[in-house]
Design an enzyme around this catalytic site. Sequence first.
Site, PDB file in Angstrom:
ATOM      1  N   GLU A 119      -4.971  -3.745  -1.872  1.00 20.97           N
ATOM      2  CA  GLU A 119      -6.461  -3.405  -2.011  1.00 20.97           C
ATOM      3  C   GLU A 119      -6.849  -2.171  -0.823  1.00 20.97           C
ATOM      4  O   GLU A 119      -7.960  -1.689  -0.969  1.00 20.97           O
ATOM      5  CB  GLU A 119      -7.426  -4.436  -1.281  1.00 20.97           C
ATOM      6  CG  GLU A 119      -6.977  -5.025   0.012  1.00 20.97           C
ATOM      7  CD  GLU A 119      -5.724  -6.248  -0.014  1.00 20.97           C
ATOM      8  OE1 GLU A 119      -4.801  -5.924  -0.692  1.00 20.97           O
ATOM      9  OE2 GLU A 119      -5.916  -7.291   0.752  1.00 20.97           O
ATOM     10  N   SER A 168       5.317  -6.937   3.387  1.00 23.30           N
ATOM     11  CA  SER A 168       5.838  -7.474   4.773  1.00 23.30           C
ATOM     12  C   SER A 168       6.782  -8.778   4.724  1.00 23.30           C
ATOM     13  O   SER A 168       6.530  -9.416   3.579  1.00 23.30           O
ATOM     14  CB  SER A 168       4.702  -7.614   5.577  1.00 23.30           C
ATOM     15  OG  SER A 168       4.023  -8.237   5.006  1.00 23.30           O
ATOM     16  N   GLU A 175       8.864  -4.272  13.302  1.00 24.91           N
ATOM     17  CA  GLU A 175       8.690  -3.119  12.333  1.00 24.91           C
ATOM     18  C   GLU A 175       7.332  -2.383  12.617  1.00 24.91           C
ATOM     19  O   GLU A 175       6.322  -3.179  12.353  1.00 24.91           O
ATOM     20  CB  GLU A 175       8.691  -3.822  10.825  1.00 24.91           C
ATOM     21  CG  GLU A 175       8.303  -2.652   9.685  1.00 24.91           C
ATOM     22  CD  GLU A 175       8.280  -3.217   8.289  1.00 24.91           C
ATOM     23  OE1 GLU A 175       7.969  -4.266   8.027  1.00 24.91           O
ATOM     24  OE2 GLU A 175       8.631  -2.360   7.500  1.00 24.91           O
ATOM     25  N   CYS A 194       9.382   1.863   3.180  1.00 21.33           N
ATOM     26  CA  CYS A 194      10.238   0.714   3.859  1.00 21.33           C
ATOM     27  C   CYS A 194      11.672   1.349   3.926  1.00 21.33           C
ATOM     28  O   CYS A 194      12.384   0.711   4.457  1.00 21.33           O
ATOM     29  CB  CYS A 194      10.284  -0.077   2.502  1.00 21.33           C
ATOM     30  SG  CYS A 194      11.032   0.465   1.063  1.00 21.33           S
ATOM     31  N   PHE A 203       0.885  -1.254   0.250  1.00 19.41           N
ATOM     32  CA  PHE A 203       0.057   0.143  -0.208  1.00 19.41           C
ATOM     33  C   PHE A 203       1.039   1.280  -0.161  1.00 19.41           C
ATOM     34  O   PHE A 203       0.343   2.181  -0.478  1.00 19.41           O
ATOM     35  CB  PHE A 203      -0.964  -0.016   1.182  1.00 19.41           C
ATOM     36  CG  PHE A 203      -0.396   0.487   2.477  1.00 19.41           C
ATOM     37  CD1 PHE A 203       0.057   1.767   2.838  1.00 19.41           C
ATOM     38  CD2 PHE A 203       0.257  -0.487   3.322  1.00 19.41           C
ATOM     39  CE1 PHE A 203       0.584   2.135   4.105  1.00 19.41           C
ATOM     40  CE2 PHE A 203       0.893  -0.127   4.532  1.00 19.41           C
ATOM     41  CZ  PHE A 203       1.118   1.332   4.669  1.00 19.41           C
ATOM     42  N   LYS A 228      -0.943  -6.738  -9.219  1.00 20.10           N
ATOM     43  CA  LYS A 228      -2.206  -7.057  -8.133  1.00 20.10           C
ATOM     44  C   LYS A 228      -1.616  -5.736  -7.383  1.00 20.10           C
ATOM     45  O   LYS A 228      -0.879  -5.949  -6.614  1.00 20.10           O
ATOM     46  CB  LYS A 228      -1.860  -8.449  -7.499  1.00 20.10           C
ATOM     47  CG  LYS A 228      -3.150  -8.951  -6.886  1.00 20.10           C
ATOM     48  CD  LYS A 228      -3.719  -8.063  -6.019  1.00 20.10           C
ATOM     49  CE  LYS A 228      -2.992  -8.089  -4.402  1.00 20.10           C
ATOM     50  NZ  LYS A 228      -3.730  -7.376  -3.687  1.00 20.10           N
TER      51      LYS A 228
HETATM   52  P1  NAD Z   1       1.402  -6.756   3.071  1.00 21.93           P
HETATM   53  O1  NAD Z   1       2.502  -7.689   2.982  1.00 21.93           O
HETATM   54  O2  NAD Z   1       0.230  -6.744   3.794  1.00 21.93           O
HETATM   55  O3  NAD Z   1       0.746  -6.740   1.475  1.00 21.93           O
HETATM   56  C1  NAD Z   1       1.648  -6.692   0.413  1.00 21.93           C
HETATM   57  C2  NAD Z   1       0.802  -7.314  -0.895  1.00 21.93           C
HETATM   58  O4  NAD Z   1       0.451  -8.764  -0.357  1.00 21.93           O
HETATM   59  C3  NAD Z   1      -0.574  -6.618  -1.254  1.00 21.93           C
HETATM   60  O5  NAD Z   1      -0.835  -6.836  -2.447  1.00 21.93           O
HETATM   61  C4  NAD Z   1      -1.510  -7.653  -0.359  1.00 21.93           C
HETATM   62  O6  NAD Z   1      -2.880  -7.623  -0.907  1.00 21.93           O
HETATM   63  C5  NAD Z   1      -0.861  -9.113  -0.351  1.00 21.93           C
HETATM   64  N1  NAD Z   1      -1.205  -9.648   0.625  1.00 21.93           N
HETATM   65  C6  NAD Z   1      -1.385  -9.404   2.016  1.00 21.93           C
HETATM   66  N2  NAD Z   1      -1.707 -10.442   2.739  1.00 21.93           N
HETATM   67  C7  NAD Z   1      -1.488 -11.683   2.136  1.00 21.93           C
HETATM   68  C8  NAD Z   1      -1.779 -13.177   2.199  1.00 21.93           C
HETATM   69  N3  NAD Z   1      -1.718 -13.639   3.489  1.00 21.93           N
HETATM   70  N4  NAD Z   1      -1.428 -13.847   1.178  1.00 21.93           N
HETATM   71  C9  NAD Z   1      -1.081 -13.446  -0.037  1.00 21.93           C
HETATM   72  N5  NAD Z   1      -0.945 -12.033  -0.237  1.00 21.93           N
HETATM   73  C10 NAD Z   1      -1.082 -11.210   0.583  1.00 21.93           C
HETATM   74  O7  NAD Z   1       2.158  -5.358   2.888  1.00 21.93           O
HETATM   75  P2  NAD Z   1       1.715  -3.754   3.326  1.00 21.93           P
HETATM   76  O8  NAD Z   1       1.349  -3.667   4.375  1.00 21.93           O
HETATM   77  O9  NAD Z   1       0.665  -3.457   1.907  1.00 21.93           O
HETATM   78  O10 NAD Z   1       3.018  -2.848   2.905  1.00 21.93           O
HETATM   79  C11 NAD Z   1       3.888  -2.674   4.015  1.00 21.93           C
HETATM   80  C12 NAD Z   1       5.193  -3.560   4.235  1.00 21.93           C
HETATM   81  O11 NAD Z   1       5.695  -3.440   2.879  1.00 21.93           O
HETATM   82  C13 NAD Z   1       5.909  -3.122   4.934  1.00 21.93           C
HETATM   83  O12 NAD Z   1       6.340  -4.399   5.700  1.00 21.93           O
HETATM   84  C14 NAD Z   1       7.043  -2.590   4.278  1.00 21.93           C
HETATM   85  O13 NAD Z   1       8.497  -2.407   4.931  1.00 21.93           O
HETATM   86  C15 NAD Z   1       6.943  -3.364   3.048  1.00 21.93           C
HETATM   87  N6  NAD Z   1       7.798  -2.589   2.015  1.00 21.93           N
HETATM   88  C16 NAD Z   1       8.906  -3.116   1.540  1.00 21.93           C
HETATM   89  C17 NAD Z   1       9.591  -2.766   0.505  1.00 21.93           C
HETATM   90  C18 NAD Z   1      11.016  -3.034   0.260  1.00 21.93           C
HETATM   91  O14 NAD Z   1      11.420  -2.547  -0.877  1.00 21.93           O
HETATM   92  N7  NAD Z   1      11.726  -3.771   0.789  1.00 21.93           N
HETATM   93  C19 NAD Z   1       8.972  -1.562   0.006  1.00 21.93           C
HETATM   94  C20 NAD Z   1       7.639  -1.007   0.314  1.00 21.93           C
HETATM   95  C21 NAD Z   1       7.053  -1.753   1.472  1.00 21.93           C
END
Ligand code: NAD
Length: 497
Positions: free
Chosen positions: A177, A227, A382, A282, A150, A174
């Site tokens: 949401e 994450s 985090e 991040c 997000f 994808k």
């Molecule tokens: P998230 O892991 O909750 O979601 C990321 C994606 O995975 C979304 O599209 C979501 O719909 C999907 N998703 C969520 N739960 C899922 C599941 N159980 N099974 C399959 N798909 C699933 O992350 P977020 O809250 O949207 O974003 C924040 C996180 O992203 C933080 O941990 C941040 O550090 C990380 N991030 C990392 C970088 C990097 O470059 N390393 C960059 C940006 C964000």
Amino acid sequence: MTTTIPHWFDNKPFSGTSGNTAPVTNPASGAVKGEVALASVEDARAVIDAAAAAFPAWRDTSLAKRTQIIFKFRELLNERKGELAEIITSEHGKVVSDALGEVSRGQEVVEFACGIAHLLKGGMTENASTNVDVSSLRQPVGPVGIISPFNFPAMVPMWFFPIAIAAGNTVVLKPSEKDPTAAIWMAELWAEAGLPAGVFNVLQGDKTSVDELLTNPAVKAISFVGSTPIAQYVYATGTAHGKRVQALGGAKNHAIVLPDADLDLAADAMVNAGFGSAGERCMAISALVAVGDIADELVAKIKDRTDTLKIGDGTRDSDMGPLVTKVHRDKVASYIDAGENDGATIVVDGRQVQADGGADGFWLGPTLIDHVTTDMSVYTDEIFGPVLSVIRVESYDEALELINSGPFGNGTAIFTNDGGAARRFQNEVEVGMVGINVPIPVPMAYYSFGGWKNSLFGDTHAHGAEGVHFFTRGKVVTTRWLDPSHGGLNLGFPQNN
Ligand code: NAD
């Protein structure tokens, strides 16, 4: 009337057949601004099928034509990026200037992709054996899935799709949401730029959509950002289904401030990197490691600066907006409660914020916590919010050990005027992206972005030459035209001569 945010394939919106939706909120007002379609397996397959059907023709479209379309996309994006920034602010909450910054950093990858021809050149050896030539080329892998978080609804997808498309792949994006509209805006822009139907597609949804991308045999590669637990799951599941996967995970970025540093520079940097985008980056700094006896002075300087920040609706003249959802806001606030209960000192308390925005907005002000120790959850987890913890240590070695013993390795920074100390740090720290007097060292598009340890699963970082490598696979062709006879029947292994 509620707006429905659709999927997109064949250059058209698609509402889906599942009937399932999730609310999308404006974090500054707390109001529901739309409902995003959540794909069923059948919906996901329809979108993936479109990408698979479009692949052969796009792969065979000349590099000249492909890059002309990328260039057109870049022109349209550059003209109209203000619209995209406003969409991001309305669903993510970050202030418009920050949203514009995100789009501009994504645009740099589009610009990099305009020149991809240079990186797709193969190699050729004449007379590798007598009258035998050998050439190498890189070809697109096929339909690829991009699953994004997000916090950067435009920039993170743009780390991947310009390169994937320029290299001849088709894409299913994808998005999160929580802020899905940016993806649809970018899909419309691609259509306007002349991208053929089925090359860029958007699949809205949750785990159901992700699981279909990870298991559907038509999808050949996955770029994930999110994450750490989900990154691990995506990497394990995608690779078990024969796909190449790069899965970028979470972070807990430390900045070390050495006693000889310019403390005004360091204090500015800590505020910018700790509280920009409400800490939902991040590459945000969430742990400040103060070395020696500078901590009192540095904390006072950070407090003074933090007290001047304006928190409010991102469309107004604010420095920092709300958090993305109420659930996330409450989770971040619970970490501040935990830090306080564990005995840390709350120097600036974001729970008391008076924000210039809606009464039901998801507000939490910048929070500065001193005397944090490594056993507190405010340090170990985090948090992904505007919470900056200060850890006091005696020496550089102790500071380095803190970083290197942690589970993440995304970004880090050191503040010092000692070139030798900085040189040691860049050599010794186990982190993928390092800043020296630079707090958010996000690599340029022509370098590659990626962390170490639990911040990235897979061996390829995003964009730059590694991105081109990820979205292409090698082929080597051995050719003989002159003297086609090679000695008649001979069942021995071919020898070079
Ligand atoms: P998230 O892991 O909750 O979601 C990321 C994606 O995975 C979304 O599209 C979501 O719909 C999907 N998703 C969520 N739960 C899922 C599941 N159980 N099974 C399959 N798909 C699933 O992350 P977020 O809250 O949207 O974003 C924040 C996180 O992203 C933080 O941990 C941040 O550090 C990380 N991030 C990392 C970088 C990097 O470059 N390393 C960059 C940006 C964000």
